[in-house]
Design an enzyme around this catalytic site. Structure first.
Site, short mmCIF file in Angstrom:
data_model
loop_
_atom_site.label_atom_id
_atom_site.label_comp_id
_atom_site.label_asym_id
_atom_site.label_seq_id
_atom_site.Cartn_x
_atom_site.Cartn_y
_atom_site.Cartn_z
N LYS A 230 0.81 -1.22 0.00
CA LYS A 230 0.00 0.00 0.00
C LYS A 230 0.85 1.26 0.00
O LYS A 230 0.46 2.27 -0.58
CB LYS A 230 -0.95 0.01 1.20
CG LYS A 230 -2.11 -0.96 1.04
CD LYS A 230 -3.27 -0.56 1.92
CE LYS A 230 -4.44 -1.52 1.76
NZ LYS A 230 -5.47 -1.32 2.78
N LYS B 225 -6.77 -10.48 -8.18
CA LYS B 225 -7.99 -10.46 -7.39
C LYS B 225 -8.98 -9.40 -7.88
O LYS B 225 -8.55 -8.31 -8.29
CB LYS B 225 -7.60 -10.12 -5.94
CG LYS B 225 -8.22 -11.01 -4.89
CD LYS B 225 -7.66 -10.69 -3.52
CE LYS B 225 -8.76 -10.18 -2.62
NZ LYS B 225 -8.37 -10.04 -1.23
N LYS C 57 -11.56 -3.18 -5.95
CA LYS C 57 -12.16 -1.87 -6.21
C LYS C 57 -11.13 -0.89 -6.78
O LYS C 57 -11.51 0.12 -7.38
CB LYS C 57 -12.77 -1.30 -4.94
CG LYS C 57 -11.74 -1.04 -3.86
CD LYS C 57 -12.31 -0.28 -2.70
CE LYS C 57 -11.24 0.08 -1.70
NZ LYS C 57 -10.67 -1.05 -0.97
#
Ligand code: TRP
Length: 332
Positions: A111, A194, A197
């Protein structure tokens, strides 16, 4: 009694991967456990969130939980920031966990990306807050996806170190509940990544607010390969897109992938996709209708969260008092 805690972030559109991978499993746990389901708005702000969007997402995720069949009367549904104990215990855990432990967290590395110096301190300490979420209620079981396993390991390390440091057995050593392989929903554009969003392509995911036409179109356009569908599960090896679509079919129809192979083996993708689209629409439409109804009534959703927050605070308060006393804080 075994107690479940799980959290979901209120960021952006919920998609089929969230539903099949997490929410639907939570619904099933309700008969066997006392459950706390938490919309983790405090985790969300580890990356900057537009305030209005954060509030809207918190309500939307709550609506999705309720519409999917989470029973907020029998269990506890709340947003994290309503219970100050999460932040208070997270601070204590900031002082228990070691820098080296957090430095090993792969999710932080992903991240934060290249620009680590510019990541928020909250993003680095994120796993400590997650440990606090769970241990504030002495939860024993945590349903999580593969990507959260490392954070759960850290939770166990924190619990153990706290118990050692303070010579007590305050915290249980939590167990992960990992669900079956079929629930790992992948992108419709790339069967090896995966469903997410944050994927820039809207075509890669089916969201909980897509209408029937959009769902059908996305499935029709989903990436495939030129072969016919295999009639055994073994035939899915090396065929990530076929495995994903047949896995989604299995999950939505509550059958095994092997059964789906037996049923559709030898058929072309076009025919199968039609069936898959019909199934997805049939399964999702009632949930989506209920979600829309709830989202049109934000006062009701807020009232559910407020009631959940009250129940959560009542559970957390005596545990937090015990923790504070153990640490040596004076009573207020
Ligand atoms: N980190 C989890 C995720 O991104 C969300 C979460 C926060 C959570 N606190 C939790 C999950 C406690 C399980 C238990 O998916």
């Amino acid at each position: 009694m075994s107690k479940i805690f799980s959290g979901v972030q209120p960021t952006g559109d919920l998609h089929l991967g969230n539903y099949l991978g997490a929410i639907r499993n939570w619904v099933r746990l309700q008969d066997d456990f006392d459950c706390l389901f938490c919309v983790v708005d405090m985790h969300a702000i580890t990356n900057w969130q537009d305030p209005a969007a954060l509030a809207a997402s918190t309500r939307e995720v709550t609506a999705a939980l309720l519409a999917s069949g989470i029973d907020a009367e029998r269990h506890i549904v709340f947003n994290q920031s309503q219970v100050p104990g999460h932040a208070e215990l997270a601070w204590i855990f900031n002082c228990v966990a070691r820098m080296g432990w957090l430095n090993r967290m792969t999710q932080f590395k992903e991240k934060a990306g290249k620009n680590r110096e510019n990541a928020s301190v909250g993003l680095f300490a994120y796993p400590n807050l997650m440990a606090a979420d769970i241990l504030l209620y002495k939860a024993t079981h945590v349903p999580v996806g593969e990507d959260q396993k490392q954070h759960l390991e850290l939770t166990r390390d924190i619990a153990q170190k706290f118990n050692n440091d303070f010579k007590c057995d305050m915290f249980p050593i939590v167990e992960p509940l990992i669900f079956g392989a079929a629930t790992r929903v992948m992108s419709l554009r790339d069967g090896t990544s995966k469903m997410s969003k944050s994927d820039p392509s809207e075509q890669s995911r089916i969201t909980m607010t897509d209408d029937a036409d959009t769902i059908a179109k996305k499935i029709r356009k989903a990436k495939t390969d030129p072969e016919a569908l295999p009639d055994t599960q073994k035939g899915l090896e090396g065929r990530a897109e076929a495995a994903n679509l047949m896995g989604i079919y299995a999950a939505l129809s509550d059958t095994e992938v092997a059964d789906v192979c037996a049923k559709f083996g030898g058929q072309q993708f076009s025919a199968f996709k039609q069936d898959l689209a019909d199934l997805a629409v049939a399964k999702l439409a009632p949930i989506q209708d209920e979600m829309r109804r709830l989202m049109a009534d934000p006062g009701h959703v807020d009232a559910v969260l407020a009631a959940g927050g009250q129940k959560a605070r009542a559970l957390a308060e005596p545990i937090l008092a015990e923790i504070k006393q153990t640490v040596g804080y004076l009573k207020p």
